[in-house]
Design an enzyme around this catalytic site. Structure first.
Site, PDB file in Angstrom:
ATOM      1  CB  THR A  30       0.410  -1.042 -17.379  1.00 40.95           C
ATOM      2  OG1 THR A  30      -0.286   0.171 -17.587  1.00 40.95           O
ATOM      3  CG2 THR A  30       0.103  -1.558 -15.993  1.00 40.95           C
ATOM      4  CG  PHE A  37       3.475  -5.881  -8.137  1.00 42.35           C
ATOM      5  CD1 PHE A  37       4.083  -5.775  -9.374  1.00 42.35           C
ATOM      6  CD2 PHE A  37       4.277  -5.984  -7.024  1.00 42.35           C
ATOM      7  CE1 PHE A  37       5.468  -5.758  -9.496  1.00 42.35           C
ATOM      8  CE2 PHE A  37       5.654  -5.977  -7.127  1.00 42.35           C
ATOM      9  CZ  PHE A  37       6.244  -5.855  -8.364  1.00 42.35           C
ATOM     10  NE  ARG A  38      -3.515  -2.639  -5.588  1.00 44.88           N
ATOM     11  CZ  ARG A  38      -3.938  -2.801  -4.355  1.00 44.88           C
ATOM     12  NH1 ARG A  38      -3.108  -3.245  -3.424  1.00 44.88           N
ATOM     13  NH2 ARG A  38      -5.173  -2.542  -4.032  1.00 44.88           N
ATOM     14  CD  GLN A 105       0.292   4.822  -5.348  1.00 49.71           C
ATOM     15  OE1 GLN A 105      -0.260   5.064  -6.419  1.00 49.71           O
ATOM     16  NE2 GLN A 105      -0.347   4.232  -4.362  1.00 49.71           N
ATOM     17  CG  ASP A 108       8.665   1.543 -12.477  1.00 43.09           C
ATOM     18  OD1 ASP A 108       9.112   2.711 -12.407  1.00 43.09           O
ATOM     19  OD2 ASP A 108       7.473   1.286 -12.728  1.00 43.09           O
ATOM     20  CG  HIS A 125       4.869   2.320  -2.181  1.00 45.75           C
ATOM     21  ND1 HIS A 125       3.744   2.076  -2.916  1.00 45.75           N
ATOM     22  CD2 HIS A 125       4.427   2.839  -1.002  1.00 45.75           C
ATOM     23  CE1 HIS A 125       2.661   2.439  -2.220  1.00 45.75           C
ATOM     24  NE2 HIS A 125       3.060   2.914  -1.066  1.00 45.75           N
ATOM     25  CB  CYS A 133      22.554  -4.747   5.709  1.00 43.33           C
ATOM     26  SG  CYS A 133      22.710  -5.640   7.273  1.00 43.33           S
ATOM     27  CB  SER A 199      -2.523   6.201  -8.593  1.00 42.06           C
ATOM     28  OG  SER A 199      -2.815   5.702  -7.296  1.00 42.06           O
ATOM     29  CG  ASN A 224      -6.418   5.002 -13.041  1.00 39.20           C
ATOM     30  OD1 ASN A 224      -5.271   4.581 -13.238  1.00 39.20           O
ATOM     31  ND2 ASN A 224      -7.323   4.289 -12.381  1.00 39.20           N
TER      32      ASN A 224
HETATM   33 ZN    ZN Z   1      25.048  -5.510   7.469  1.00 38.92          ZN
END
Ligand code: ZN
Length: 257
Positions: A30, A37-38, A105, A108, A125, A133, A199, A224
């Site tokens: 941040t 996101f949360r 986690q 970025d 993550h 793919c 976190s 934190n």
């Molecule tokens: Zn493929």
């Protein structure tokens, strides 16, 4: 304890340790301008997370189109973000030889930008910087796919097999990468200090990694802004800005005196 005492207490633990496992979450980024996101105003206050479950992504083209629209919205900010002083302090820890690994986690890439060796960084993550793919596994660079999305492909497909393309991040309902989690637990079993940074320690299974470190006898420092459910397990808790706390703690803990 006042701020200086907290820093000194943390620095003593850094000094006494030789195998530091760093565990990082959204609060670390941040201060590089990437909204959690949360958090209120974060991506999950604009989009409904239930629409982004992995099963839905695979089965529903409209869900994929929405995913790419959402992902495109935040990609530019992440691509242009720079590591902050706290990221750089983690790099300093590596330079002193104390760093076992960074388990993050975050998706970025800021630990890479801070200069930590790629083999020290475990992105449990995933990352927004590559796209794979789901059928043949072919990897594509994010910028290349981003250009295709901007040019009008709402849900881009693999140029090799026409399979479904997805960023290499872990979605809700998607399996965690077993190899990365195994590596993270291995480090949790061998570290003598774990730093849990930025976190909220509520997202599992990732949050079980600092817990595993404590169970194996490691000390735990939590830094934190807000309290976490694991504060009781920690040797030291500091609720303050990471870019203020971590450089001071690492500098003092790694100095010669
Ligand atoms: Zn493929």
């Amino acid at each position: 304890m006042d701020f200086d005492h907290l820093i000194r207490a943390g620095a003593e633990m850094v000094r006494a340790s030789s195998r530091v496992l760093v565990f990082t979450g959204a609060g670390l980024s941040t201060e590089s301008g990437i909204a959690d996101f949360r958090s209120p105003g974060g991506i999950w206050s604009k989009y409904d997370p239930s629409e982004f479950y992995f099963d839905r992504f695979v089965s529903d083209k409209r869900a994929r189109e929405k995913y790419w629209a959402m992902s495109t919205e935040y990609y530019g900010v992440i691509r242009d973000a720079r590591p902050n002083e706290a990221h750089l302090a983690i790099k300093t820890l590596e330079d002193t030889g104390k760093l076992l690994a960074v388990v993050t986690q975050n998706i970025d890439g800021l630990h890479h930008k801070a200069g930590n060796a790629p083999d020290k960084i475990i992105e449990v993550h995933g990352t927004v910087f590559s796209v794979s793919c789901l059928s043949c596994g072919k990897r594509h660079g994010r910028d290349e796919i981003q250009e295709r999305v901007k040019a009008g492909e709402k849900a881009p497909e693999c140029d090799g097999c026409s399979g479904i393309l997805k960023t290499d991040t872990i979605s809700f309902g998607q399996a965690m990468p077993q190899d990365k989690m195994a590596m993270a637990y291995q480090h949790a079993r061998s570290c003598d200090l774990c730093l849990a940074l930025g976190s909220s320690l509520v997202v599992y299974p990732a949050a079980s990694i600092p817990a595993a470190a404590v169970e194996n006898g490691s000390r735990l420092i939590i830094v934190n802004l807000e309290p976490t459910p694991m504060d009781d397990m920690a040797t030291l808790v500091i609720n303050d800005s990471l870019s203020k706390v971590l450089p001071a703690m690492v500098q003092l803990g790694c100095s010669d005196t």
